[in-house]
Design a protein around this motif. Structure first.
Motif, PDB file in Angstrom:
ATOM      1  N   HIS A  98       0.850  -1.198   0.000  1.00  0.00           N
ATOM      2  CA  HIS A  98       0.000   0.000   0.000  1.00  0.00           C
ATOM      3  C   HIS A  98       0.883   1.245   0.000  1.00  0.00           C
ATOM      4  N   ILE A 133      -5.747  15.941   0.117  1.00  0.00           N
ATOM      5  CA  ILE A 133      -5.649  15.283  -1.180  1.00  0.00           C
ATOM      6  C   ILE A 133      -5.830  16.288  -2.320  1.00  0.00           C
ATOM      7  N   ARG A 173       4.189  18.062   1.553  1.00  0.00           N
ATOM      8  CA  ARG A 173       3.171  18.932   2.175  1.00  0.00           C
ATOM      9  C   ARG A 173       3.559  19.283   3.607  1.00  0.00           C
ATOM     10  N   CYS A 221       1.036   5.592   9.459  1.00  0.00           N
ATOM     11  CA  CYS A 221      -0.006   6.611   9.284  1.00  0.00           C
ATOM     12  C   CYS A 221      -0.558   7.018  10.648  1.00  0.00           C
ATOM     13  N   TYR A 237      -6.617  16.129  10.513  1.00  0.00           N
ATOM     14  CA  TYR A 237      -6.552  15.725   9.094  1.00  0.00           C
ATOM     15  C   TYR A 237      -7.798  16.217   8.361  1.00  0.00           C
ATOM     16  N   HIS A 275      -9.533   1.596   1.027  1.00  0.00           N
ATOM     17  CA  HIS A 275      -9.189   2.413   2.199  1.00  0.00           C
ATOM     18  C   HIS A 275     -10.410   2.401   3.120  1.00  0.00           C
ATOM     19  N   PHE A 314     -11.584   5.445  -1.254  1.00  0.00           N
ATOM     20  CA  PHE A 314     -11.420   5.959   0.122  1.00  0.00           C
ATOM     21  C   PHE A 314     -12.823   6.037   0.712  1.00  0.00           C
ATOM     22  N   ASP A 320       1.875   2.841   3.417  1.00  0.00           N
ATOM     23  CA  ASP A 320       0.976   3.965   3.107  1.00  0.00           C
ATOM     24  C   ASP A 320       1.747   5.218   2.688  1.00  0.00           C
ATOM     25  N   ASN A 378       2.839   8.441   1.517  1.00  0.00           N
ATOM     26  CA  ASN A 378       2.159   9.505   0.769  1.00  0.00           C
ATOM     27  C   ASN A 378       2.510  10.836   1.417  1.00  0.00           C
ATOM     28  N   HIS A 418     -10.614   8.936  -4.487  1.00  0.00           N
ATOM     29  CA  HIS A 418      -9.778   9.285  -3.333  1.00  0.00           C
ATOM     30  C   HIS A 418     -10.366  10.506  -2.635  1.00  0.00           C
ATOM     31  N   HIS A 470       1.388   5.400  -1.993  1.00  0.00           N
ATOM     32  CA  HIS A 470       0.998   6.463  -2.938  1.00  0.00           C
ATOM     33  C   HIS A 470       2.317   7.130  -3.360  1.00  0.00           C
ATOM     34  N   GLY A 485       0.694  13.257   2.521  1.00  0.00           N
ATOM     35  CA  GLY A 485      -0.219  13.868   3.478  1.00  0.00           C
ATOM     36  C   GLY A 485      -0.293  13.174   4.818  1.00  0.00           C
ATOM     37  N   SER A 486      -0.457  11.858   4.805  1.00  0.00           N
ATOM     38  CA  SER A 486      -0.686  11.174   6.081  1.00  0.00           C
ATOM     39  C   SER A 486       0.486  10.307   6.513  1.00  0.00           C
ATOM     40  N   HIS A 527      -5.959   0.115   6.441  1.00  0.00           N
ATOM     41  CA  HIS A 527      -6.046   1.109   7.523  1.00  0.00           C
ATOM     42  C   HIS A 527      -6.623   0.466   8.788  1.00  0.00           C
ATOM     43  N   GLN A 559     -10.318   4.467   8.347  1.00  0.00           N
ATOM     44  CA  GLN A 559      -9.149   5.236   8.791  1.00  0.00           C
ATOM     45  C   GLN A 559      -9.549   6.223   9.886  1.00  0.00           C
ATOM     46  N   TYR A 590      -4.134  11.060  -7.028  1.00  0.00           N
ATOM     47  CA  TYR A 590      -3.825  12.483  -6.901  1.00  0.00           C
ATOM     48  C   TYR A 590      -4.036  13.188  -8.243  1.00  0.00           C
TER      49      TYR A 590
HETATM   50  O1  NIG Z   1      -3.985   6.458   2.918  1.00  0.00           O
HETATM   51  N1  NIG Z   1      -6.626   8.157   3.354  1.00  0.00           N
HETATM   52  C1  NIG Z   1      -6.498   8.436   2.193  1.00  0.00           C
HETATM   53  N2  NIG Z   1      -5.364   8.494   1.525  1.00  0.00           N
HETATM   54  C2  NIG Z   1      -4.073   8.634   2.103  1.00  0.00           C
HETATM   55  C3  NIG Z   1      -3.775  10.017   2.491  1.00  0.00           C
HETATM   56  C4  NIG Z   1      -3.800  10.880   1.354  1.00  0.00           C
HETATM   57  C5  NIG Z   1      -3.354  12.283   1.585  1.00  0.00           C
HETATM   58  O2  NIG Z   1      -3.573  12.883   2.642  1.00  0.00           O
HETATM   59  O3  NIG Z   1      -2.753  12.786   0.642  1.00  0.00           O
HETATM   60  C6  NIG Z   1      -3.903   7.637   3.213  1.00  0.00           C
HETATM   61  O4  NIG Z   1      -3.689   7.985   4.375  1.00  0.00           O
END
Ligand code: NIG
Ligand code: FE
Length: 413
Positions: A78, A110, A87, A296, A100, A248, A220, A322, A324, A183, A80, A326-327, A271, A251, A150
């Motif tokens: 898993h 996102i 970020r 995460c 978040y 997903h 998601f 995971d 990515n 997403h 991204h 952002g998280s 998640h 979470q 994305y």
């Molecule tokens: O797996 N939860 C959704 N997607 C990502 C986070 C994506 C983001 O914040 O860019 C995740 O945590």
């Protein structure tokens, strides 16, 4: 290539074992004082040093690994990995107390990544993802799943998936591609969810199928993102193109994502920071894998998944990064395995099995990779000199990897 004097050859599961559930997870077979022979990129044979055939021990190209362990590469099911920009401004917002959901609602999250990705060229994305992937491989990742999600427009989702296709062609590890247009709702569809779902179903899916750009489909399924009904609709459409789900789920809340995933025979539901009895029930004895992403939880400061209850319920548990922007701005699977022990209370054996064989299973690759068995791909980690295999997760935040072997060759990046 021959590897000799291995202190412990880790993960010597019977070849027919394709996934481990419940109490099986604690069984990580180790062959002590071992040798391993690789031919044509595959594991040809292995055994104990005391009974090594002389025809093999005389081979010229051998690595001596006295005091070191050999284990299958991490199988990270898993990620991204493809994104345009980091970020860290949101990182600071989080430190200041924003959640978040707050950040996403303020146009961050996102949608922020999507805006930046839409402006980036395919070459730029390939270049930055390649650099990240090289780092992950040095950290022991030997198989990887990568999601779109994305892009959020027809062109940009295709662009992301084409980048993943190029990564598949250019890197010496197995890579699986997952289509995750579901997403987040783009700004212009904020009040027209069905319009965006139609775009996914009527325009994106046929184009992706035409170019064979995806192996799986993801949604998601979360409060404020995609509802259970919307997820259902998208998964039905995905199935008509042969795309199996990886979801997903749960979470930020008990979203119903697990049950809808199980209903659609998802390969995995990922998640699961939030669970209840119904969630545990639906995964007990199920072939849908529960993929846990402790990095995460660590980064967002949200609850850690209930690995113990899942294992007690006889579920198949996998661990993934995971990675990515952002998280989870880290794809380091060594840290994932440490966190799994420290925060999910998984035994080192359970964590390593979950990050290797069960991770491979969550990419439908466990017949080819994820354990030490004759005929499997020789994607391996050779550790530094360490006292025991538990030392790996114990010494968190440090890499105990000395050498990475991919397809029987030392990886120098
Ligand atoms: O797996 N939860 C959704 N997607 C990502 C986070 C994506 C983001 O914040 O860019 C995740 O945590
Ligand atoms: Fe994710």
């Amino acid at each position: 290539m021959l590897i000799t004097n291995i202190k412990g050859l880790v993960g010597v599961h019977p070849k027919e074992k394709l996934a481990l559930r419940g109490s099986e997870l604690a069984n990580l077979p180790v062959l002590e004082n071992a040798w391993l022979l690789i031919e044509n990129g595959l594991i040809k044979d292995f055994g104990e040093m005391q009974s090594i055939p002389s025809s093999i021990s005389e081979l010229s190209s051998s690595i001596d690994t006295s005091g070191k362990f050999v284990l299958p590469s991490w199988c990270d099911s898993h990620s991204h990995l493809v994104f345009a920009a980091s970020r860290e401004e949101e990182f600071v917002m989080k430190i200041e107390g924003k959640s978040y959901e707050d950040i996403a609602a303020a146009g961050g999250g996102i949608l922020n990544s999507a805006r930046k990705l839409q402006l980036a060229s395919e070459d730029e994305l390939f270049e930055s993802a390649s650099n990240r992937l090289k780092e992950l491989i040095k950290l022991g990742t030997g198989a990887l799943e990568i999601k779109s999600g994305y892009g959020l427009t027809v062109d940009s989702e295709l662009k992301m998936l084409r980048v993943i296709k190029r990564l598949k062609a250019n890197f010496p590890i197995p890579i699986k591609a997952t289509f995750l247009a579901a997403h987040a709702y783009p700004q212009e569809y904020k009040n027209d969810h069905q319009g965006y779902i139609n775009l996914i179903i009527e325009q994106m899916l046929p184009a992706i199928a035409e170019e064979k750009l995806a192996d799986y489909i993801d949604v998601f399924c979360e409060k404020g993102f995609f509802s259970v009904e919307e997820t259902d609709q998208i998964l039905i459409a995905g199935a008509s193109y042969g795309l199996k789900p990886k979801i997903h789920a749960n979470q930020l809340s008990v979203s119903g994502g697990v049950q809808i995933g199980v209903k659609h025979n998802a390969i995995s539901v990922d998640h699961l920071e939030e669970t209840d009895a119904a969630v545990l029930n639906s995964l007990a004895n199920s072939d849908t894998i529960a993929t846990l992403l402790p990095s995460c939880s660590f980064y967002l400061g949200i609850p850690f998944a209930n690995a113990r209850e899942l294992i007690n319920a006889n579920a198949i548990v996998a661990l993934a990064s995971d990675f990515n922007p952002g998280s989870t701005p880290s794809g380091n699977m060594n840290f994932v395995v440490s966190l799994a022990c420290i925060k999910l209370k998984m035994l080192p054996e359970e964590a390593i099995n979950s990050a290797t064989l069960n991770g491979a299973a969550a990419m439908e690759l466990s017949d080819k990779i994820g354990s030490i068995a004759i005929g499997k791909k020789a994607n391996l980690i050779i550790t530094k000199t360490i006292p025991s295999i538990a030392f790996l997760p114990y010494s968190f935040g440090q890499t105990q990897i000395e050498t990475v072997i991919l397809n029987g060759e030392i990886y120098n990046g």
